[in-house]
Design a protein around this motif. Structure first.
Motif, PDB file in Angstrom:
ATOM      1  N   LYS A   5       0.845  -0.951  -0.062  1.00  0.00           N
ATOM      2  CA  LYS A   5       0.142  -0.103  -0.122  1.00  0.00           C
ATOM      3  C   LYS A   5       0.909   1.272  -0.061  1.00  0.00           C
ATOM      4  CE  LYS A   5      -3.759  -2.377   1.915  1.00  0.00           C
ATOM      5  NZ  LYS A   5      -4.889  -2.629   3.043  1.00  0.00           N
ATOM      6  N   ARG A   6       1.973   1.151   0.046  1.00  0.00           N
ATOM      7  CA  ARG A   6       2.914   2.576   0.037  1.00  0.00           C
ATOM      8  C   ARG A   6       3.354   2.609  -1.365  1.00  0.00           C
ATOM      9  NH1 ARG A   6       8.064   2.289   3.158  1.00  0.00           N
ATOM     10  NH2 ARG A   6       8.765   3.754   1.518  1.00  0.00           N
ATOM     11  N   THR A   7       3.088   1.954  -2.377  1.00  0.00           N
ATOM     12  CA  THR A   7       3.257   2.375  -3.827  1.00  0.00           C
ATOM     13  C   THR A   7       2.354   2.310  -4.748  1.00  0.00           C
ATOM     14  OG1 THR A   7       4.256  -0.008  -4.118  1.00  0.00           O
ATOM     15  CG2 THR A   7       5.862   1.463  -3.422  1.00  0.00           C
ATOM     16  N   VAL A   8       2.553   3.051  -5.693  1.00  0.00           N
ATOM     17  CA  VAL A   8       1.411   2.856  -6.807  1.00  0.00           C
ATOM     18  C   VAL A   8       2.509   3.119  -8.099  1.00  0.00           C
ATOM     19  CG1 VAL A   8      -0.261   4.109  -5.521  1.00  0.00           C
ATOM     20  CG2 VAL A   8       1.240   5.539  -6.972  1.00  0.00           C
ATOM     21  N   ALA A   9       1.656   2.500  -9.193  1.00  0.00           N
ATOM     22  CA  ALA A   9       2.340   2.736 -10.624  1.00  0.00           C
ATOM     23  C   ALA A   9       1.392   3.516 -11.272  1.00  0.00           C
ATOM     24  CB  ALA A   9       2.147   1.225 -11.128  1.00  0.00           C
ATOM     25  N   ILE A  10       2.096   4.578 -11.905  1.00  0.00           N
ATOM     26  CA  ILE A  10       1.109   5.437 -13.005  1.00  0.00           C
ATOM     27  C   ILE A  10       1.652   5.367 -14.418  1.00  0.00           C
ATOM     28  CG2 ILE A  10       0.620   7.854 -13.083  1.00  0.00           C
ATOM     29  CD1 ILE A  10       1.175   8.210 -10.113  1.00  0.00           C
ATOM     30  N   TYR A  11       0.704   5.420 -15.324  1.00  0.00           N
ATOM     31  CA  TYR A  11       0.985   5.521 -16.831  1.00  0.00           C
ATOM     32  C   TYR A  11       1.058   6.944 -17.087  1.00  0.00           C
ATOM     33  CZ  TYR A  11       0.068   5.905 -21.612  1.00  0.00           C
ATOM     34  OH  TYR A  11       0.082   6.048 -23.100  1.00  0.00           O
ATOM     35  N   ASP A  12       2.286   7.600 -17.587  1.00  0.00           N
ATOM     36  CA  ASP A  12       2.394   8.956 -17.924  1.00  0.00           C
ATOM     37  C   ASP A  12       1.708   9.484 -19.181  1.00  0.00           C
ATOM     38  OD1 ASP A  12       4.317   8.409 -19.764  1.00  0.00           O
ATOM     39  OD2 ASP A  12       6.019   9.251 -18.608  1.00  0.00           O
ATOM     40  N   VAL A  22       4.418   6.522  -2.087  1.00  0.00           N
ATOM     41  CA  VAL A  22       3.693   7.485  -1.666  1.00  0.00           C
ATOM     42  C   VAL A  22       3.937   8.031  -0.490  1.00  0.00           C
ATOM     43  CG1 VAL A  22       1.162   7.829  -0.962  1.00  0.00           C
ATOM     44  CG2 VAL A  22       1.647   6.321  -3.038  1.00  0.00           C
ATOM     45  N   PRO A  23       4.433   7.378   0.547  1.00  0.00           N
ATOM     46  CA  PRO A  23       4.775   8.400   1.656  1.00  0.00           C
ATOM     47  C   PRO A  23       6.071   9.212   1.683  1.00  0.00           C
ATOM     48  CG  PRO A  23       4.444   5.988   2.362  1.00  0.00           C
ATOM     49  CD  PRO A  23       4.352   5.949   0.925  1.00  0.00           C
ATOM     50  N   LEU A  24       7.018   8.714   1.022  1.00  0.00           N
ATOM     51  CA  LEU A  24       8.213   9.597   0.489  1.00  0.00           C
ATOM     52  C   LEU A  24       7.949  10.654  -0.637  1.00  0.00           C
ATOM     53  CD1 LEU A  24      11.020   6.756   0.829  1.00  0.00           C
ATOM     54  CD2 LEU A  24      10.217   8.396   2.591  1.00  0.00           C
ATOM     55  N   ARG A  25       6.699  10.552  -1.215  1.00  0.00           N
ATOM     56  CA  ARG A  25       6.576  11.551  -2.311  1.00  0.00           C
ATOM     57  C   ARG A  25       7.705  11.672  -3.501  1.00  0.00           C
ATOM     58  NH1 ARG A  25       3.626  16.184   0.816  1.00  0.00           N
ATOM     59  NH2 ARG A  25       2.079  15.183   2.107  1.00  0.00           N
ATOM     60  N   SER A  45       2.443  -7.917  -8.972  1.00  0.00           N
ATOM     61  CA  SER A  45       2.299  -9.384  -8.574  1.00  0.00           C
ATOM     62  C   SER A  45       2.034  -9.358  -7.160  1.00  0.00           C
ATOM     63  CB  SER A  45       3.835 -10.100  -8.891  1.00  0.00           C
ATOM     64  OG  SER A  45       4.740  -9.544  -8.141  1.00  0.00           O
ATOM     65  N   PRO A  46       1.411 -10.467  -6.650  1.00  0.00           N
ATOM     66  CA  PRO A  46       1.172 -10.501  -5.214  1.00  0.00           C
ATOM     67  C   PRO A  46       2.226 -10.183  -4.352  1.00  0.00           C
ATOM     68  CG  PRO A  46       0.046 -12.342  -6.487  1.00  0.00           C
ATOM     69  CD  PRO A  46       0.920 -11.561  -7.505  1.00  0.00           C
ATOM     70  N   ASP A  47       3.346 -10.654  -4.562  1.00  0.00           N
ATOM     71  CA  ASP A  47       4.371 -10.458  -3.671  1.00  0.00           C
ATOM     72  C   ASP A  47       5.246  -8.946  -3.924  1.00  0.00           C
ATOM     73  OD1 ASP A  47       5.912 -10.663  -6.138  1.00  0.00           O
ATOM     74  OD2 ASP A  47       7.196 -12.831  -5.498  1.00  0.00           O
ATOM     75  N   GLY A  48       4.710  -8.352  -4.901  1.00  0.00           N
ATOM     76  CA  GLY A  48       5.255  -6.984  -5.052  1.00  0.00           C
ATOM     77  C   GLY A  48       6.556  -6.879  -5.811  1.00  0.00           C
ATOM     78  N   ARG A  49       7.058  -7.906  -6.269  1.00  0.00           N
ATOM     79  CA  ARG A  49       8.383  -7.942  -6.643  1.00  0.00           C
ATOM     80  C   ARG A  49       8.407  -7.712  -8.313  1.00  0.00           C
ATOM     81  NH1 ARG A  49      12.142 -13.009  -5.764  1.00  0.00           N
ATOM     82  NH2 ARG A  49      10.283 -13.793  -7.218  1.00  0.00           N
ATOM     83  N   PHE A  50       7.164  -7.837  -9.062  1.00  0.00           N
ATOM     84  CA  PHE A  50       7.128  -7.699 -10.478  1.00  0.00           C
ATOM     85  C   PHE A  50       5.909  -6.683 -10.792  1.00  0.00           C
ATOM     86  CE2 PHE A  50       8.908 -11.750  -9.752  1.00  0.00           C
ATOM     87  CZ  PHE A  50      10.170 -11.761 -10.571  1.00  0.00           C
ATOM     88  N   LEU A  51       5.956  -6.032 -11.885  1.00  0.00           N
ATOM     89  CA  LEU A  51       4.997  -5.311 -12.332  1.00  0.00           C
ATOM     90  C   LEU A  51       4.558  -5.422 -13.774  1.00  0.00           C
ATOM     91  CD1 LEU A  51       3.944  -1.697 -11.616  1.00  0.00           C
ATOM     92  CD2 LEU A  51       4.355  -2.278 -14.022  1.00  0.00           C
ATOM     93  N   ALA A  52       3.369  -5.926 -14.453  1.00  0.00           N
ATOM     94  CA  ALA A  52       2.768  -6.209 -15.465  1.00  0.00           C
ATOM     95  C   ALA A  52       2.078  -5.264 -16.242  1.00  0.00           C
ATOM     96  CB  ALA A  52       2.117  -7.548 -15.562  1.00  0.00           C
ATOM     97  N   SER A  53       2.493  -4.850 -17.332  1.00  0.00           N
ATOM     98  CA  SER A  53       1.593  -3.762 -18.196  1.00  0.00           C
ATOM     99  C   SER A  53       0.969  -4.425 -19.377  1.00  0.00           C
ATOM    100  CB  SER A  53       2.603  -2.548 -18.068  1.00  0.00           C
ATOM    101  OG  SER A  53       3.634  -2.631 -18.985  1.00  0.00           O
TER     102      SER A  53
END
Length: 67
Positions: A5-12, A22-25, A45-53
């Motif tokens: 919950k501390r990270t988000v992925a954003i398409y620019d 997010v907490p560190l901005r 991914s469920p463990d937070g180690r990968f991101l799929a797009s």
């Protein structure tokens, strides 16, 4: 850990994905690149180690995230 919950992925809008702490901005690492079309799906991914797009370029990319 990324993907929790501390990270988000954003398409620019420029075919790149940015991962934000997010907490560190601030961004985490370099933008994730490789698509040549609009990115319309992003998932950790469920463990937070990968991101799929997924993109209009008809490809799916899998990125290993650095902790």
């Amino acid at each position: 850990m990324l993907g929790e919950k501390r990270t988000v992925a954003i398409y620019d809008g420029l075919d790149r994905v940015h991962v934000w702490d997010v907490p560190l901005r601030r961004t985490v690492g370099d933008p994730l690149v490789g698509h040549t079309g609009k990115i319309n799906r992003i998932a950790f991914s469920p463990d937070g180690r990968f991101l799929a797009s997924g993109s209009d370029d008809r490809s799916v990319r899998l990125y290993a995230l650095v902790h």
